[in-house]
Design an enzyme around this catalytic site. Structure first.
Site, PDB file in Angstrom:
ATOM      1  N   GLU A 265      23.641  37.128  13.627  1.00  0.00           N
ATOM      2  CA  GLU A 265      23.789  36.791  12.208  1.00  0.00           C
ATOM      3  C   GLU A 265      22.893  37.678  11.349  1.00  0.00           C
ATOM      4  O   GLU A 265      23.263  38.052  10.239  1.00  0.00           O
ATOM      5  CB  GLU A 265      23.494  35.304  11.966  1.00  0.00           C
ATOM      6  CG  GLU A 265      24.405  34.337  12.731  1.00  0.00           C
ATOM      7  CD  GLU A 265      25.903  34.583  12.534  1.00  0.00           C
ATOM      8  OE1 GLU A 265      26.296  35.074  11.454  1.00  0.00           O
ATOM      9  OE2 GLU A 265      26.681  34.306  13.472  1.00  0.00           O
ATOM     10  N   GLU A 294      31.403  43.209  11.846  1.00  0.00           N
ATOM     11  CA  GLU A 294      31.112  42.813  13.222  1.00  0.00           C
ATOM     12  C   GLU A 294      30.395  43.944  13.976  1.00  0.00           C
ATOM     13  O   GLU A 294      29.591  43.678  14.874  1.00  0.00           O
ATOM     14  CB  GLU A 294      32.425  42.427  13.923  1.00  0.00           C
ATOM     15  CG  GLU A 294      32.258  41.658  15.209  1.00  0.00           C
ATOM     16  CD  GLU A 294      31.793  40.213  15.034  1.00  0.00           C
ATOM     17  OE1 GLU A 294      31.686  39.731  13.890  1.00  0.00           O
ATOM     18  OE2 GLU A 294      31.501  39.570  16.056  1.00  0.00           O
TER      19      GLU A 294
END
Lengths: 500, 500
Positions: A265, A294
């Site tokens: 994260e 990502e």
């Protein structure tokens, strides 16, 4: 024309504010909202979403874009202004193609489908979810039809998450990748199983949290511009370039989970924190695509966080946090433990070597559903067959199989491939970073990440949504998204870990 | 016409959603937002506020109200529909009288003024704040001018917080009250000072928090529909009737602060949680006025929470939480301690006996500023003179005097009197409650609050904004807001505590 551009920026600012406000409401919903607050929250999010949509597709916006597009084409094509007009026009064009009837029906169906899916998963009852998923597939096929003519029925869905990316590109990439990943897993399976049981001792949650905070502080997460909270499913969310929040969950009997999810994260957050602040509240704010997003989370989680140099620095510190659990586990053993490969049923728990296969399976099924070559009722069987073929495991039930992911119940078809594409991009970037920072591994070994962060900031983050993902990847690495570097990375890594 | 009413409800729902969303953003800002997030948050709140305002004053709203008002006048005047139209029309009429130029200027001036006030308070420099406050007073005088003809220049400002209330009413109430309160304090000052030093020992913050949670759970605070967080300044906020949140702050060396502030905020929350759910997202949602809201918070904080029956129940429990600090303090001593009267400089720290005088002082100064009989430059002197007259104390500096409150810097003039009016209403209601629940004190002594909560739910909470405050108070108590019951309550209580 400058005045009209200002007007477009004003509309964009309003839309961004509404989206950011909705993000705050979403964050609260997942982190703090009391249970009874859900119904009202749904109304509030509905209203914010509708107002943002109405503004985006308004006649005023349309007229401005119509006037600005020819003006933008005369500007330096690489200027922020030209790109801003281009991105706004792309978004406007896409949104206005979809009738509002569809938008309303889709919202209703997915709201219900989400609840039903949660129950169906709980009860291991695919039949309960089936009619809702059929409706969603129908709606998504109708959605695609608004964009005819297209090369492939799946193109529009993919484009929603990866602007400019085509189904044919993704199929080509994954067709090249799949046999190599399957072969890699086959070779690993021949080797002795790694013992990582020490990762599943009791680990004090607060200490796990503290260690994660220590790591991402070194990565460069800026606590003045963010915070970390607990959530059932970790996520990152942004309310501006100066307010980028992460969440995590901590299991007392699983050391890997919170540790790597926190780094993951943080990778997302560093991207959002690094976007050029001048783009704030314009069409260029935010990331270019989910795959590039990502690539950032996976880079910090895996290429950094599961590497030997990283743990040469941090493992002694982790042992200080957990002397009784790790005092007798040496670095080599620990490193192998966190890199253990084991084909498993659940995507979100998959290791680096098997993860992409989970994604490919979903992508292929989605494409087949959209093409009409697969019926929803046949989905569980198709799922299980592919699990056997790719990973050598068969789900004992649909809860651990076709019902495991939330995405389809929310109408998100086209999303999954971005997870795998992100892995590929992360390795492409990693090769380039090594060329530009030859002593990168030594820096990591010393716990220094500023050159690395500086590189991704300069090459990726600051550009926000200015370039389309394939364009950006090519600009930075010299080629479009390419599976070779990732496959090389996996092969090199696991041939060491598993000694073949 | 029913269709038009539905349309009005739809607009009201949208406005409410925007206001609730803004409330979530405000809650986050005070509880969790990282410091750098402030600028973007300002933009987001600005956009939400503007959109709600635009919707409220839109031609569509105006046309609907124009058509609905005659229809509403034919309905049962006590029906929800008739009231809904009336409240919407009142709000529309008020908002549309104010030019948008004024709204924009006011927002700009108060945003800056707030920052300057915070600095000026820090630096004890009234001169720094003076030009901003002058501008605010000017703006508020202009604001009042849009509502000419009026009985009094202050009427509109008061009406913003107390719909239907007139300046003449408030002056009459406070003129009757002031000499009695001053006299009461004089009599108390003749008595020996109460020793409450045991309240300022070290009290573990977590235990303080837990005790507060225990108390308000018994009051009936519904944790499924709310939560408590920490904030620098305690407040209550609602995102629907099913999501009503409170905040508190805990000082390790002050037992009273968190304890009574938690009960106070719970009182506010119980009101918001008790509004008829059918009013949700209509003009009738929320409280009728700030004074009635304050009557609820002050009732639970003072009439319940500082009463002997309450502590007969809860004091043994509090002693269990803090045996070393309170084990040797008997109930009578504790009771006197929490009810100690001591004229002080700071309103938010004032006791029940002196609180209203702080408010009256501010009200009188506000009226004088609006009338033009007092200049902003002369405000510190006027403040200090009144402090001497009413409370017998003189601020050593402006930080502890005229600069102490945030309200004026935010442009809020007309707000303060609601604090004192709330006290008066709480005592009026208390008398009625005693008549309807003769064994109320015994119930409290047993830690039972459901009959009490049921009474205020039935008589006050459920009505939301359906009735104007004076109308509601008269409906429930038989008279409009009246200072006599509160004065009787104070006199009875303190003659016992101070034995005169």
């Amino acid at each position: 024309m400058e005045e009209k551009l200002e007007q477009l920026k004003k509309i964009s600012a309003e839309i961004t504010d509404l989206q950011y406000a909705a993000a705050v409401l979403g964050w609260d919903q997942q982190c703090y909202m009391p249970p009874a607050g859900a119904a009202a929250r749904g109304n509030q999010l509905g209203t914010l979403g509708r107002l943002a949509h109405e503004r985006l597709v308004s006649d005023e916006t349309g007229k401005l874009i119509e006037e600005l597009v020819p003006y933008g084409e005369q500007l330096d094509p690489d200027s922020d202004e030209a790109r801003m007009i281009k991105v706004a026009a792309r978004e406007y064009k896409k949104r206005t193609r979809v009738p509002s009837d569809w938008v309303v029906e889709f919202a209703q169906v997915t709201t219900n489908a989400h609840h039903v899916w949660a129950e169906a998963r709980q009860e291991n009852n695919f039949g309960k979810f089936q009619p809702y998923l059929e409706k969603i597939v129908d709606l998504r096929r109708r959605y695609a039809s608004y964009f005819e003519p297209y090369d492939h029925v799946y193109d529009t869905l993919l484009d929603d998450f990866e602007p400019g990316m085509k189904t044919a590109d993704v199929i080509a990439i994954f067709t090249a990748l799949r046999p190599q990943q399957v072969e890699l897993i086959r070779r690993i399976a021949e080797r002795p199983e790694i013992d990582n049981s020490f990762l599943f001792k009791q680990y004090d949650p607060q200490k796990q949290w503290d260690f994660g905070v220590e790591v991402i502080s070194k990565f460069g997460y800026d606590w003045k511009r963010g915070r970390q909270d607990k959530a059932a499913h970790p996520f990152t969310t942004s309310f501006s370039v100066d307010d980028v929040r992460i969440t995590t969950r901590v299991f007392p009997d699983n050391l890997s989970s919170a540790m790597f999810s926190t780094m993951h994260e943080c990778g997302h957050a560093l991207y959002d924190m690094g976007v050029n602040p001048d783009y704030e509240r314009t069409p260029l704010t935010g990331a270019t695509s989910l795959a590039v997003h990502e690539s950032q989370s996976r880079m910090w989680e895996n290429l950094v966080g599961r590497s030997m140099p990283f743990w040469e620095h941090f493992y002694p510190r982790l042992q200080e946090y957990f002397p009784s659990q790790l005092g007798n586990v040496d670095l080599g053993t620990f490193y192998k433990g966190i890199n253990k490969v084991k084909p498993s049923l659940i995507r979100v728990e998959a290791d680096e070597a098997t993860y992409n296969l989970h994604v490919m399976l979903r992508l292929e099924l989605e494409i087949a559903l959209m093409e009409g070559s697969l019926q929803v009722k046949d989905l569980p069987e198709a799922w299980n067959n592919r699990m056997k073929d790719y990973l050598g495991v068969t789900p004992p039930n649909d809860t651990m199989g076709v019902l495991q992911d939330v995405h389809w119940s929310g109408g998100m078809i086209g999303y999954f491939s971005t997870y795998a594409l992100g892995n590929l991009v992360s390795a492409q970037l990693w090769d380039c970073i090594h060329k530009d920072i030859p002593d990168l591994e030594d820096q990591i070994r010393r716990g220094e990440f500023s050159a690395l962060l500086g590189w991704v900031r300069e090459k990726i983050h600051r550009h926000g949504a200015k370039y389309e993902p394939q364009e950006l990847v090519k600009m930075v690495t010299g080629t479009k998204i390419d599976p070779a570097p990732y496959m090389d990375y996996l092969t090199k890594k696991y041939s060491e870990v598993y000694e073949f």
